[in-house]
Design a protein around this motif. Sequence first.
Motif, mmCIF file in Angstrom:
data_model
loop_
_atom_site.group_PDB
_atom_site.id
_atom_site.type_symbol
_atom_site.label_atom_id
_atom_site.label_comp_id
_atom_site.label_asym_id
_atom_site.label_seq_id
_atom_site.Cartn_x
_atom_site.Cartn_y
_atom_site.Cartn_z
ATOM 1 N N ALA A 109 17.916 -40.027 -50.592
ATOM 2 C CA ALA A 109 18.332 -41.367 -51.008
ATOM 3 C C ALA A 109 18.705 -42.217 -49.792
ATOM 4 O O ALA A 109 18.390 -43.409 -49.728
ATOM 5 N N PHE A 110 19.359 -41.581 -48.810
ATOM 6 C CA PHE A 110 19.723 -42.285 -47.578
ATOM 7 C C PHE A 110 18.474 -42.773 -46.842
ATOM 8 O O PHE A 110 18.427 -43.911 -46.362
ATOM 9 N N THR A 140 21.429 -42.596 -57.621
ATOM 10 C CA THR A 140 20.970 -42.949 -58.965
ATOM 11 C C THR A 140 19.753 -43.869 -58.906
ATOM 12 O O THR A 140 18.753 -43.649 -59.607
ATOM 13 N N ALA A 141 19.817 -44.884 -58.057
ATOM 14 C CA ALA A 141 18.693 -45.825 -57.931
ATOM 15 C C ALA A 141 17.467 -45.119 -57.361
ATOM 16 O O ALA A 141 16.336 -45.369 -57.798
ATOM 17 N N PHE A 142 17.709 -44.225 -56.409
ATOM 18 C CA PHE A 142 16.593 -43.501 -55.802
ATOM 19 C C PHE A 142 15.881 -42.630 -56.825
ATOM 20 O O PHE A 142 14.642 -42.585 -56.862
ATOM 21 N N TYR A 184 13.758 -44.816 -58.975
ATOM 22 C CA TYR A 184 12.654 -45.366 -58.188
ATOM 23 C C TYR A 184 11.599 -44.299 -57.887
ATOM 24 O O TYR A 184 10.393 -44.537 -58.057
ATOM 25 N N PHE A 185 12.052 -43.124 -57.467
ATOM 26 C CA PHE A 185 11.121 -42.056 -57.094
ATOM 27 C C PHE A 185 10.268 -41.641 -58.291
ATOM 28 O O PHE A 185 9.059 -41.448 -58.174
ATOM 29 N N LYS A 186 10.890 -41.502 -59.449
ATOM 30 C CA LYS A 186 10.155 -41.107 -60.655
ATOM 31 C C LYS A 186 9.154 -42.190 -61.051
ATOM 32 O O LYS A 186 8.009 -41.892 -61.448
ATOM 33 N N LYS A 187 9.540 -43.439 -60.913
ATOM 34 C CA LYS A 187 8.656 -44.545 -61.278
ATOM 35 C C LYS A 187 7.428 -44.595 -60.370
ATOM 36 O O LYS A 187 6.298 -44.792 -60.826
#
Length: 285
Positions: free
Chosen positions: A203-204, A211-213, A216-219
């Motif tokens: 995420a960093f 949470t946002a990562f 985003y990653f799944k999308k």
Amino acid sequence: MKASLEQLDNTLNSSLLFRQFSLPYFDAPYHFHPEFELTLIQKSQGKRFVGTNIANFKEGDLVLLGPNLPHCWKNDGIGLEGTAQSVVVQFKENFLGDSFFQTPEMSAIQRLLKSAECGVVISGKTRDRIAKEIYFLLNVPPVQKILGLIDILNTIAISSDYSVIDAQAEKHQLASIDLERINKVYAYIIENYTQEVHLEMAAFLANMTETAFCRYFKKVTKKTFLDLVTEFRIKHACNLLTQTDKQVAEVCFESGFGNVSHFNKQFKSITGQSPLGYRKLFQKL
């Protein structure tokens, strides 16, 4: 470590580059660039990473990679100068003009370049012939290099000696901003998947909250971060099972899993076989 965007060196005033490397080990990180790349391994062995594919490589390995397809070669160890040797040819699809490869005469090459978006590995007699031609082209005038490259591409294109490396690569063609961000994460996983991999670090690298990562990653990739880590680990385990005589427990821990029971469950979920069943299946081939 992050996936870096590599730029073709235009200082030589050329539209394609033939480069020869002689190193203690291949030091290029997991990276991508807008050029096609034809790589011949002259000497060395280890793991080849193309997209999400992991495969062993050794002397004679020959691959053609499409634009923006992340890749790197990781040696089994660091040796003396000259232990790792390769020849790399880089070129853009339009290096002979925007429509050159769109002509009817170039249809076979056009299909090859399309396949190269997923990476292709060249084998057999075709590989042997191409290797000899690449060595010859290292020391010829620029015009001869261009003609030689066209002949190389045509030779591969009309042969049956090439196959796709990562069929998943074309499923998720990413925007440039997503490509750079996601490949930082891929690079981190490649460097660490046999050890501990942390969501916080991923995420960093993406400059996001955890949470946002995750969202985003799944999308973007159509899989979770943990799914991708597990996928790399299982592919590594598959190589160990087919290329070595190591016990399942050794394969488990060397592939980054913490216990054998979880490893067996994940392995069967992804491959449809138990680790021992997978090994036996390949021993029969």
